[in-house]
Write a protein that holds these residues in place. Sequence first.
Motif, PDB file in Angstrom:
ATOM      1  N   SER A  86      47.482 -18.422  -3.083  1.00 54.09           N
ATOM      2  CA  SER A  86      46.279 -17.754  -3.591  1.00 54.09           C
ATOM      3  C   SER A  86      45.050 -18.299  -2.879  1.00 54.09           C
ATOM      4  CB  SER A  86      46.121 -17.986  -5.099  1.00 54.09           C
ATOM      5  OG  SER A  86      47.272 -17.586  -5.780  1.00 54.09           O
ATOM      6  N   ILE A  87      44.987 -19.628  -2.761  1.00 51.64           N
ATOM      7  CA  ILE A  87      43.822 -20.244  -2.104  1.00 51.64           C
ATOM      8  C   ILE A  87      43.757 -19.799  -0.641  1.00 51.64           C
ATOM      9  CG2 ILE A  87      42.820 -22.449  -1.359  1.00 51.64           C
ATOM     10  CD1 ILE A  87      44.033 -23.705  -3.922  1.00 51.64           C
ATOM     11  N   LYS A  88      44.922 -19.824   0.023  1.00 48.29           N
ATOM     12  CA  LYS A  88      44.942 -19.417   1.442  1.00 48.29           C
ATOM     13  C   LYS A  88      44.508 -17.970   1.607  1.00 48.29           C
ATOM     14  CE  LYS A  88      48.405 -22.426   3.524  1.00 48.29           C
ATOM     15  NZ  LYS A  88      49.831 -22.477   3.831  1.00 48.29           N
ATOM     16  N   SER A  89      44.734 -17.153   0.546  1.00 43.33           N
ATOM     17  CA  SER A  89      44.311 -15.758   0.605  1.00 43.33           C
ATOM     18  C   SER A  89      42.883 -15.586   0.099  1.00 43.33           C
ATOM     19  CB  SER A  89      45.239 -14.884  -0.229  1.00 43.33           C
ATOM     20  OG  SER A  89      46.542 -15.037   0.194  1.00 43.33           O
ATOM     21  N   LYS A  90      42.164 -16.718   0.003  1.00 42.20           N
ATOM     22  CA  LYS A  90      40.727 -16.710  -0.370  1.00 42.20           C
ATOM     23  C   LYS A  90      40.475 -16.212  -1.790  1.00 42.20           C
ATOM     24  CE  LYS A  90      39.435 -17.314   4.115  1.00 42.20           C
ATOM     25  NZ  LYS A  90      39.440 -18.709   4.521  1.00 42.20           N
ATOM     26  N   LYS A  91      41.389 -16.534  -2.690  1.00 43.83           N
ATOM     27  CA  LYS A  91      41.165 -16.213  -4.105  1.00 43.83           C
ATOM     28  C   LYS A  91      40.776 -17.512  -4.828  1.00 43.83           C
ATOM     29  CE  LYS A  91      43.792 -12.286  -3.630  1.00 43.83           C
ATOM     30  NZ  LYS A  91      43.129 -11.009  -3.378  1.00 43.83           N
ATOM     31  N   GLY A 105      47.043 -32.198  -6.430  1.00 42.70           N
ATOM     32  CA  GLY A 105      45.627 -31.891  -6.643  1.00 42.70           C
ATOM     33  C   GLY A 105      44.769 -32.154  -5.415  1.00 42.70           C
ATOM     34  N   LYS A 106      44.966 -33.304  -4.773  1.00 43.89           N
ATOM     35  CA  LYS A 106      44.123 -33.673  -3.633  1.00 43.89           C
ATOM     36  C   LYS A 106      44.257 -32.618  -2.523  1.00 43.89           C
ATOM     37  CE  LYS A 106      43.279 -37.735  -0.735  1.00 43.89           C
ATOM     38  NZ  LYS A 106      43.271 -37.311   0.624  1.00 43.89           N
ATOM     39  N   GLU A 107      45.510 -32.329  -2.200  1.00 39.48           N
ATOM     40  CA  GLU A 107      45.776 -31.351  -1.133  1.00 39.48           C
ATOM     41  C   GLU A 107      45.196 -29.971  -1.490  1.00 39.48           C
ATOM     42  OE1 GLU A 107      50.023 -30.601  -0.787  1.00 39.48           O
ATOM     43  OE2 GLU A 107      49.544 -28.552  -0.145  1.00 39.48           O
ATOM     44  N   LEU A 108      45.399 -29.533  -2.717  1.00 34.47           N
ATOM     45  CA  LEU A 108      44.953 -28.190  -3.109  1.00 34.47           C
ATOM     46  C   LEU A 108      43.425 -28.100  -3.196  1.00 34.47           C
ATOM     47  CD1 LEU A 108      47.660 -27.377  -5.812  1.00 34.47           C
ATOM     48  CD2 LEU A 108      47.476 -26.367  -3.525  1.00 34.47           C
ATOM     49  N   LEU A 109      42.795 -29.177  -3.662  1.00 32.74           N
ATOM     50  CA  LEU A 109      41.324 -29.158  -3.751  1.00 32.74           C
ATOM     51  C   LEU A 109      40.719 -29.133  -2.347  1.00 32.74           C
ATOM     52  CD1 LEU A 109      40.972 -31.617  -6.740  1.00 32.74           C
ATOM     53  CD2 LEU A 109      40.134 -29.254  -6.730  1.00 32.74           C
ATOM     54  N   GLU A 110      41.331 -29.878  -1.421  1.00 33.20           N
ATOM     55  CA  GLU A 110      40.838 -29.849  -0.031  1.00 33.20           C
ATOM     56  C   GLU A 110      41.030 -28.465   0.583  1.00 33.20           C
ATOM     57  OE1 GLU A 110      41.515 -34.598   0.844  1.00 33.20           O
ATOM     58  OE2 GLU A 110      42.811 -33.154   1.895  1.00 33.20           O
ATOM     59  N   LEU A 111      42.181 -27.880   0.261  1.00 32.95           N
ATOM     60  CA  LEU A 111      42.468 -26.536   0.774  1.00 32.95           C
ATOM     61  C   LEU A 111      41.461 -25.519   0.233  1.00 32.95           C
ATOM     62  CD1 LEU A 111      44.677 -25.121   2.520  1.00 32.95           C
ATOM     63  CD2 LEU A 111      45.828 -24.543   0.374  1.00 32.95           C
ATOM     64  N   ALA A 112      41.109 -25.692  -1.044  1.00 31.38           N
ATOM     65  CA  ALA A 112      40.136 -24.772  -1.665  1.00 31.38           C
ATOM     66  C   ALA A 112      38.774 -24.924  -0.987  1.00 31.38           C
ATOM     67  CB  ALA A 112      40.026 -25.045  -3.159  1.00 31.38           C
ATOM     68  N   ASN A 115      38.801 -23.270   2.338  1.00 29.81           N
ATOM     69  CA  ASN A 115      38.816 -21.802   2.257  1.00 29.81           C
ATOM     70  C   ASN A 115      37.627 -21.232   1.488  1.00 29.81           C
ATOM     71  OD1 ASN A 115      41.446 -20.503   3.407  1.00 29.81           O
ATOM     72  ND2 ASN A 115      42.044 -22.479   2.527  1.00 29.81           N
ATOM     73  N   LYS A 116      36.714 -22.147   1.098  1.00 30.12           N
ATOM     74  CA  LYS A 116      35.486 -21.730   0.391  1.00 30.12           C
ATOM     75  C   LYS A 116      35.772 -20.940  -0.883  1.00 30.12           C
ATOM     76  CE  LYS A 116      32.355 -21.769   4.353  1.00 30.12           C
ATOM     77  NZ  LYS A 116      33.203 -22.360   5.369  1.00 30.12           N
ATOM     78  N   VAL A 117      36.794 -21.430  -1.641  1.00 31.48           N
ATOM     79  CA  VAL A 117      37.045 -20.830  -2.959  1.00 31.48           C
ATOM     80  C   VAL A 117      37.060 -21.951  -3.994  1.00 31.48           C
ATOM     81  CG1 VAL A 117      38.340 -18.826  -2.135  1.00 31.48           C
ATOM     82  CG2 VAL A 117      39.569 -20.951  -2.655  1.00 31.48           C
ATOM     83  N   PHE A 118      37.057 -21.571  -5.267  1.00 25.47           N
ATOM     84  CA  PHE A 118      37.070 -22.566  -6.337  1.00 25.47           C
ATOM     85  C   PHE A 118      38.490 -22.786  -6.855  1.00 25.47           C
ATOM     86  CE2 PHE A 118      32.797 -20.515  -6.947  1.00 25.47           C
ATOM     87  CZ  PHE A 118      32.069 -21.583  -6.429  1.00 25.47           C
ATOM     88  N   LEU A 119      38.800 -24.034  -7.157  1.00 25.70           N
ATOM     89  CA  LEU A 119      40.037 -24.367  -7.875  1.00 25.70           C
ATOM     90  C   LEU A 119      39.616 -25.180  -9.092  1.00 25.70           C
ATOM     91  CD1 LEU A 119      43.064 -24.843  -8.356  1.00 25.70           C
ATOM     92  CD2 LEU A 119      43.006 -26.667  -6.647  1.00 25.70           C
ATOM     93  N   LEU A 120      39.725 -24.583 -10.266  1.00 22.84           N
ATOM     94  CA  LEU A 120      39.277 -25.247 -11.494  1.00 22.84           C
ATOM     95  C   LEU A 120      40.459 -25.462 -12.442  1.00 22.84           C
ATOM     96  CD1 LEU A 120      35.861 -23.489 -12.236  1.00 22.84           C
ATOM     97  CD2 LEU A 120      36.341 -25.459 -10.807  1.00 22.84           C
ATOM     98  N   TYR A 121      40.429 -26.586 -13.191  1.00 23.76           N
ATOM     99  CA  TYR A 121      41.631 -26.968 -13.946  1.00 23.76           C
ATOM    100  C   TYR A 121      41.302 -27.717 -15.235  1.00 23.76           C
ATOM    101  CZ  TYR A 121      40.590 -31.016 -10.990  1.00 23.76           C
ATOM    102  OH  TYR A 121      39.942 -32.038 -10.343  1.00 23.76           O
ATOM    103  N   GLU A 122      40.212 -27.328 -15.881  1.00 21.35           N
ATOM    104  CA  GLU A 122      39.816 -28.004 -17.129  1.00 21.35           C
ATOM    105  C   GLU A 122      40.949 -28.003 -18.163  1.00 21.35           C
ATOM    106  OE1 GLU A 122      36.512 -29.551 -18.038  1.00 21.35           O
ATOM    107  OE2 GLU A 122      38.149 -30.300 -19.276  1.00 21.35           O
TER     108      GLU A 122
END
Length: 419
Positions: A86-91, A105-112, A115-122
């Motif tokens: 999803s992140i790679k597809s700019k979502k 988390g570290k890898e995915l947050l860097e990826l986000a 790709n200039k998208v948000f990854l939120l996980y409250e």
Amino acid sequence: MKNILHYSNKNIGLLGLGTVGKAVYDEIFTNISSVLVKNLTKSRNIELSNVKITNNFQDILQDKNVETIIELIGGETPAYEYIKESIKSKKNVITANKEVMAKYGKELLELATKNKVFLLYEASVAGGIPIISPIIKDLSANEFKSVRGIINGTTNYILTKMSRENLELIEVLKEAQDLGYAESDPTSDIEGFDAQYKISILSRLAFNSDVSLDQIYLEGISSIKSKDFDYANELGYTIKLLATASINSNELLLVKVHPALIPNDVPMASVNGVLNAVEIDGDLVGTLWFQGAGAGAKATASSVLSDLIRIRNSDVQSIVNHKKTYKITSMDKHFCQYYLRLNVSDKPGVLASIAKEFGERNISISSVLQKDLYENGSADLVIMTYPSIEKDMQASIKKITNLESVFNIESMIRVESYK
Ligand code: HSE
């Protein structure tokens, strides 16, 4: 339904229609374009005629309307791949997935970020309690000294019931499963993995340091017996599964999950049932206390939907880089009081032989209770020590286990310090 987004766009893809997925769907269905489910034919008791339903993740990814994907399927696989794709597809991605965020988390947050998208996980930690956003945003001026909490509702429910009703874990677990409070496979909760994932996420945020799961000391609640609550209570304590991340006097970070004796007169001791609580200590703000529903459909949806509003408002903070990072220390050096329950032969000299082993490692006994005398001539001995070093305690335990008059060390529980 809440019109929380104040727009009529259908730009959300929802992965999963379980308990939380349904609660999220109920609140924002007019904004959902497509939904991923495992089983297309399952009857669900909700109106799904205005959305695309699929069991193929690629359909969600290729849905041109979808700008934000809400992942609520849980578990590592395939959730990790779905989030990554999803992140790679700019979502943008919103997830409640503690396992994925703890492990990747570290890898995915860097990826986000890339790709200039948000990854939120409250919603991934303590369900409805806002704790991630306060750490990242409202408290970002602080250096934290500790984060500690009860962050697993299932074990808190079990321990509370054991304590109140004199029941053993196995009996309470069965009842909790029948009531739907505990999973049919409760391993992740009982053995502490769930709390380990959550404290790993909080440690990364509060201490700007990467803490891998194997650096977190872990002990679940399976060895706690109902009589431990009676003895602990006599000494002025209760027992909770506590997750802590704290900076020691050498400025090293220790992260751990284990049952702990909590003094009856501190607020953490009164967090009962399925409730969660997190206490955070910042150098400027002092101690803050968060308590509430750590799980449940609506409470978790509260965190998921608040993340969605943050994205709509472009009100998203990333981890603050001005913060110190810390080296991680191991449990060996931890310093605390210990509660021990031993089954010993009830004859002269037994206590002296145990005290001698402790004395050789500089461990001082603060109190001793002799309890139940059994027909076989054995008795329960409950020992409370003064603060001692974990490595010395472990070495003493090995020696004491081998003493002829000691039949078994039934439990060893660390006492949480509130000084
Ligand atoms: N299984 C978790 C708990 C809820 O018992 O707290 C979701 O994180």
